[in-house]
Design a protein around this motif. Structure first.
Motif, PDB file in Angstrom:
ATOM      1  N   ARG A  34    -137.765 -58.810 -58.891  1.00  0.00           N
ATOM      2  CA  ARG A  34    -138.634 -59.489 -57.925  1.00  0.00           C
ATOM      3  C   ARG A  34    -138.733 -58.610 -56.680  1.00  0.00           C
ATOM      4  NH1 ARG A  34    -135.922 -62.279 -53.678  1.00  0.00           N
ATOM      5  NH2 ARG A  34    -133.658 -62.001 -53.783  1.00  0.00           N
ATOM      6  N   GLY A  35    -139.692 -58.930 -55.834  1.00  0.00           N
ATOM      7  CA  GLY A  35    -139.828 -58.211 -54.581  1.00  0.00           C
ATOM      8  C   GLY A  35    -139.324 -59.054 -53.425  1.00  0.00           C
ATOM      9  N   GLU A  83    -152.189 -60.880 -47.875  1.00  0.00           N
ATOM     10  CA  GLU A  83    -153.182 -60.388 -48.824  1.00  0.00           C
ATOM     11  C   GLU A  83    -152.832 -58.979 -49.303  1.00  0.00           C
ATOM     12  OE1 GLU A  83    -157.161 -60.782 -47.335  1.00  0.00           O
ATOM     13  OE2 GLU A  83    -156.710 -62.665 -46.293  1.00  0.00           O
ATOM     14  N   GLU A  84    -153.558 -58.524 -50.281  1.00  0.00           N
ATOM     15  CA  GLU A  84    -153.259 -57.230 -50.896  1.00  0.00           C
ATOM     16  C   GLU A  84    -153.424 -56.062 -49.922  1.00  0.00           C
ATOM     17  OE1 GLU A  84    -154.879 -54.514 -54.655  1.00  0.00           O
ATOM     18  OE2 GLU A  84    -155.300 -56.673 -54.576  1.00  0.00           O
ATOM     19  N   HIS A  85    -154.376 -56.192 -48.989  1.00  0.00           N
ATOM     20  CA  HIS A  85    -154.660 -55.088 -48.076  1.00  0.00           C
ATOM     21  C   HIS A  85    -154.029 -55.309 -46.696  1.00  0.00           C
ATOM     22  CE1 HIS A  85    -157.339 -53.420 -51.043  1.00  0.00           C
ATOM     23  NE2 HIS A  85    -158.021 -54.554 -51.090  1.00  0.00           N
ATOM     24  N   ALA A  86    -152.948 -56.030 -46.636  1.00  0.00           N
ATOM     25  CA  ALA A  86    -152.265 -56.277 -45.360  1.00  0.00           C
ATOM     26  C   ALA A  86    -151.758 -54.968 -44.759  1.00  0.00           C
ATOM     27  CB  ALA A  86    -151.096 -57.228 -45.577  1.00  0.00           C
ATOM     28  N   HIS A  87    -151.772 -54.921 -43.437  1.00  0.00           N
ATOM     29  CA  HIS A  87    -151.231 -53.760 -42.736  1.00  0.00           C
ATOM     30  C   HIS A  87    -150.655 -54.230 -41.406  1.00  0.00           C
ATOM     31  CE1 HIS A  87    -150.692 -49.582 -41.638  1.00  0.00           C
ATOM     32  NE2 HIS A  87    -151.219 -49.852 -40.449  1.00  0.00           N
ATOM     33  N   ILE A 178    -146.073 -57.635 -54.047  1.00  0.00           N
ATOM     34  CA  ILE A 178    -147.296 -57.087 -54.648  1.00  0.00           C
ATOM     35  C   ILE A 178    -147.043 -55.644 -55.078  1.00  0.00           C
ATOM     36  CG2 ILE A 178    -149.701 -56.461 -54.256  1.00  0.00           C
ATOM     37  CD1 ILE A 178    -149.790 -58.680 -52.106  1.00  0.00           C
ATOM     38  N   ILE A 179    -147.137 -55.389 -56.371  1.00  0.00           N
ATOM     39  CA  ILE A 179    -147.010 -54.030 -56.898  1.00  0.00           C
ATOM     40  C   ILE A 179    -148.378 -53.566 -57.376  1.00  0.00           C
ATOM     41  CG2 ILE A 179    -146.040 -52.585 -58.723  1.00  0.00           C
ATOM     42  CD1 ILE A 179    -143.965 -53.227 -56.709  1.00  0.00           C
ATOM     43  N   LYS A 180    -148.924 -52.569 -56.718  1.00  0.00           N
ATOM     44  CA  LYS A 180    -150.184 -51.972 -57.153  1.00  0.00           C
ATOM     45  C   LYS A 180    -149.881 -50.882 -58.183  1.00  0.00           C
ATOM     46  CE  LYS A 180    -152.287 -52.823 -52.635  1.00  0.00           C
ATOM     47  NZ  LYS A 180    -152.921 -52.215 -51.437  1.00  0.00           N
ATOM     48  N   ILE A 250    -146.946 -49.266 -65.969  1.00  0.00           N
ATOM     49  CA  ILE A 250    -147.917 -50.285 -65.578  1.00  0.00           C
ATOM     50  C   ILE A 250    -149.331 -49.718 -65.450  1.00  0.00           C
ATOM     51  CG2 ILE A 250    -146.162 -51.647 -64.387  1.00  0.00           C
ATOM     52  CD1 ILE A 250    -147.311 -50.671 -61.739  1.00  0.00           C
ATOM     53  N   ALA A 251    -149.439 -48.389 -65.443  1.00  0.00           N
ATOM     54  CA  ALA A 251    -150.767 -47.770 -65.354  1.00  0.00           C
ATOM     55  C   ALA A 251    -151.438 -47.662 -66.710  1.00  0.00           C
ATOM     56  CB  ALA A 251    -150.651 -46.374 -64.740  1.00  0.00           C
TER      57      ALA A 251
END
Length: 252
Positions: A34-35, A83-87, A178-180, A250-251
């Motif tokens: 888990r993260g 969200e995915e693009h959080a910064h 979130i793992i990209k 995962i790719a």
């Protein structure tokens, strides 16, 4: 280049050789299935034992803690939390309450004194790697224009409103889960008489310099990338191998 108080620059300088990356996030996932957001003390321990750092949330949390220890007021800012693009980044304040934008997540070279008045039309050097910038702060918004050696220009807008600690940690926890599929590592490296920006992303690497972008030869195996990344960061090679093999899986 605009003036930065010594006390703020001194804290910032402690992170000069800290990459920003998503590899450590994957390493935690592999260990714990888990993260999660690590504490500053845990990040320091991992840095000492394995050489690793973390993503923009890790680095911002760590920088915030260092400012606090130095007695410098600071607070987190950011956008798209959860969200995915959080910064996220950090805003530090000097003794007069003037603000300094500190973004380790985008590997800025120096903090940006956003309350300073730069001469109109003048592009500033030495703040962002391999780019000149212009900026304007108005209300709770910071707009930055980036000008690169190849003539390409881009624009970014940052929300300057302070994020309370509860929301910041909640956003950090969400980000770490979130793992990209594309691994990322960015770092500042010595180049000629200054610094350049080295990036590994999606199995390609390049060096952004004041003269332009230098694309490096593609590598064919995980072991070659382990050697390359270790040479750039001194990260533990066993961890690099575990993480990169997981990204390969995962790719596919």
């Amino acid at each position: 280049m605009l003036h930065i108080p010594n006390e703020i620059q001194s804290v910032w300088g402690r992170f000069d050789d800290f990459p920003m990356e998503t590899l450590t996030k994957m390493w935690i996932h592999l260990q714990e299935k888990r993260g999660r957001q690590r504490s500053v003390s845990e990040m320091k321990e991992h840095r000492e034992q394995h050489g690793v750092t973390g993503n923009c949330f890790d680095l911002s949390l760590w920088l915030l803690d260092e400012f606090k220890r130095a007695g410098i007021p600071a607070y987190p800012i950011g956008h798209h939390l959860g969200e995915e693009h959080a910064h996220v980044a950090i805003m530090a304040l000097d003794s007069e309450g003037k603000r300094y934008f500190c973004d380790l997540g985008d590997q800025w070279l120096k903090p940006l004194p956003i309350d300073a008045r730069a001469e109109d039309g003048i592009r500033l050097k030495g703040h962002f790697p391999a780019a000149e910038i212009q900026f304007e702060a108005h209300g709770e918004s910071l707009e930055i224009q980036y000008y690169r050696p190849n003539g390409k220009a881009s624009r970014q807008v940052f929300d300057l409103a302070s994020i309370n600690r509860r929301d910041f940690l909640k956003g950090a926890e969400a980000s770490q889960k979130i793992i990209k599929p594309k691994p990322l590592l960015e770092c500042r490296v010595p180049y000629k008489s200054g610094k350049a920006h080295w990036e590994f992303y999606n199995w390609e690497s390049c060096l952004s310099t004041e003269e332009g972008l230098i694309r490096e030869p593609l590598l064919q195996s995980v072991d070659e990338w382990v050697e390359k990344l270790h040479a750039q960061t001194n990260y533990d090679q066993d961890i690099l191998k575990q993480v990169l093999e997981a990204y390969k899986k995962i790719a596919t």
